[in-house]
Design an enzyme around this catalytic site. Structure first.
Site, PDB file in Angstrom:
ATOM      1  N   TYR A   1       0.813  -1.226   0.000  1.00 15.34           N
ATOM      2  CA  TYR A   1       0.000   0.000   0.000  1.00 15.34           C
ATOM      3  C   TYR A   1       0.847   1.278   0.000  1.00 15.34           C
ATOM      4  CZ  TYR A   1      -3.248  -3.609   1.468  1.00 15.34           C
ATOM      5  OH  TYR A   1      -3.973  -4.765   1.539  1.00 15.34           O
TER       6      TYR A   1
ATOM      7  N   THR B   1      -8.263  -0.046  17.387  1.00 14.42           N
ATOM      8  CA  THR B   1      -9.048   0.086  18.620  1.00 14.42           C
ATOM      9  C   THR B   1      -9.841   1.385  18.643  1.00 14.42           C
ATOM     10  OG1 THR B   1      -7.133   1.050  19.734  1.00 14.42           O
ATOM     11  CG2 THR B   1      -7.437  -1.331  19.941  1.00 14.42           C
TER      12      THR B   1
END
Ligand SMILES: *[C@@H]1O[C@H](CO)[C@@H](O)[C@H](O)[C@H]1NC(C)=O
Ligand SMILES: *[C@@H]1O[C@H](CO)[C@@H](O)[C@H](O)[C@H]1NC(C)=O
Ligand SMILES: *[C@@H]1O[C@H](CO)[C@@H](O)[C@H](O)[C@H]1NC(C)=O
Ligand SMILES: *[C@@H]1O[C@H](CO)[C@@H](O)[C@H](O)[C@H]1NC(C)=O
Ligand SMILES: *[C@@H]1O[C@H](CO)[C@@H](O)[C@H](O)[C@H]1NC(C)=O
Ligand SMILES: *[C@@H]1O[C@H](CO)[C@@H](O)[C@H](O)[C@H]1NC(C)=O
Length: 325
Positions: A158, A232
């Site tokens: 990426y 998270t």
């Protein structure tokens, strides 16, 4: 000109949420760690964040000693850096304290459980308002006062962090638990110098950091636990290989108190502490936690610890060689 107007309205609705005072805010400014903008609501309000609610491989998790498998194939993690001394910017994002590394300082991460090369993007600090909470991960139900997360993105596949977050095997995050000690780790201390912390008291504020040495930050242990999980924070993308080091980094009580005096709001708004910026743990579900710690077959309570070897007796197709043990 009805049509463009409707389009414009839809775009607005998608990009803006409403804060507690009823004002329109961007989604990134909307979410918090508490109340009706807290973790229980992340997945309910924004369709882009549905994994926060429906994901089965979410993070953080609680590590139970009896669920951790020793994998003799796990090698140590490896850093390659073209500089001894990194520069970057410490930012109060309103969600955490982030150290953004200058782009031209390249730190590569390979080895451990990783198949690809990952590149360091930033460090994020989570911590509690009291010593008994603050870390996102926990060990046998024990939470540390803080957790420093080093975020890397897959540089083989990426172009940047945003692209990697949308792909598979996108991120690797190394977690260092923060524990209260007599002195602060010198490198952590450099990051959290008194005048730097003063400059990042409010959301959006930043301070420059120079000559930061990643190696010196690390506790001296090759041991870690690893599992597949998620970010998270929203959008909770399930593309993270977590590597949680088995020794904490120490911080002084004085420094901890200074951290607890930072705010998640901008100057002039109602003062809300940045502390307690941790997401509650999620279920492990069918995931495996692996470690390179060779348990001496018994844990400290005298109970035997399972290993990969003890799980090797699964059925194979008859034309394949069967595992012998
Ligand atoms: C990091 O990896 C990239 C891509 O393989 C490589 O071009 C670069 O030289 C590496 N940097 C270091 C310091 O090893
Ligand atoms: C950090 O410091 C150590 C010595 O303390 C040195 O070996 C290492 O190359 C330095 N650089 C990085 C990027 O950690
Ligand atoms: C870091 O900043 C210092 C001071 O501005 C500069 O001398 C040094 O070259 C920078 N290091 C890197 C790796 O950019
Ligand atoms: C902190 O200092 C005290 C007193 O000097 C000592 O007993 C204790 O072992 C130290 N703790 C750590 C974590 O170094
Ligand atoms: C903190 O802010 C003051 C005033 O803007 C500035 O002079 C100082 O350089 C800043 N310190 C850091 C570490 O960014
Ligand atoms: C793990 O520890 C056991 C017991 O100490 C030892 O027999 C075994 O060789 C070790 N395995 C590896 C891969 O080091």
């Amino acid at each position: 000109m009805m049509f463009p107007y409707i389009l414009f309205t839809i775009v607005l609705v998608q990009q803006l949420a409403t804060n507690v005072e009823g004002q329109a805010v961007a989604w990134d400014d909307w979410w918090t760690y508490e109340g009706i903008t807290g973790p229980q609501f992340w997945g309910l309000v924004n369709s882009d964040w549905v994994m926060c609610k429906d994901g089965k491989m979410q993070s953080p998790i609680n590590f139970r000693a009896n669920q951790i498998l020793y994998d003799p194939n796990l090698i140590p993690i490896n850093f390659d850096s073209d500089t001894d001394k990194m520069n970057g910017t410490l930012i109060n994002t309103g969600h955490d304290l982030t150290f953004q590394v200058d782009d031209r300082n390249r730190v590569n991460l390979t080895g451990g459980p990783l198949s690809y090369l990952y590149r360091l993007q930033e460090l994020r600090l989570h911590y509690g308002s009291i010593d008994s909470q603050g870390s996102e991960h926990s060990v046998d139900g024990y939470s540390f006062p803080g957790e420093l997360q080093l975020l890397f993105y897959n540089y083989d596949l990426y172009g940047d962090l945003a692209e990697a977050t949308k792909g598979t095997s996108g991120l690797a995050i190394i977690s260092l638990f923060i524990q209260i000690g007599n002195t602060t780790n010198p490198e952590l201390d450099k990051l959290l110098w008194n005048d730097r912390l003063q400059n990042v008291t409010y959301k959006g504020a930043a301070a420059r950091v120079e000559d930061f040495n990643l190696t010196n930050l690390f506790p001296t242990t090759p041991h870690y636990m690893t599992y597949q999980g998620s970010l998270t924070s929203p959008d909770c993308a399930e593309t993270v290989t977590w590597i949680v080091m088995n020794k904490p980094v120490y911080i002084s009580r004085k420094k901890m108190t200074q951290l607890r005096n930072l705010w998640q709001n901008t100057m002039g708004q109602k003062e809300t502490p940045l502390a307690d910026n941790f997401r509650p743990t999620s279920n492990l579900n069918s995931r495996t936690i692996r470690t390179n710690i060779n348990f001496t077959t018994k844990d400290k309570m005298g109970k035997p610890c399972p290993t990969m070897k003890s799980k090797k007796a699964y059925q194979t197709n008859s034309w394949l060689v069967k595992p012998t043990s």
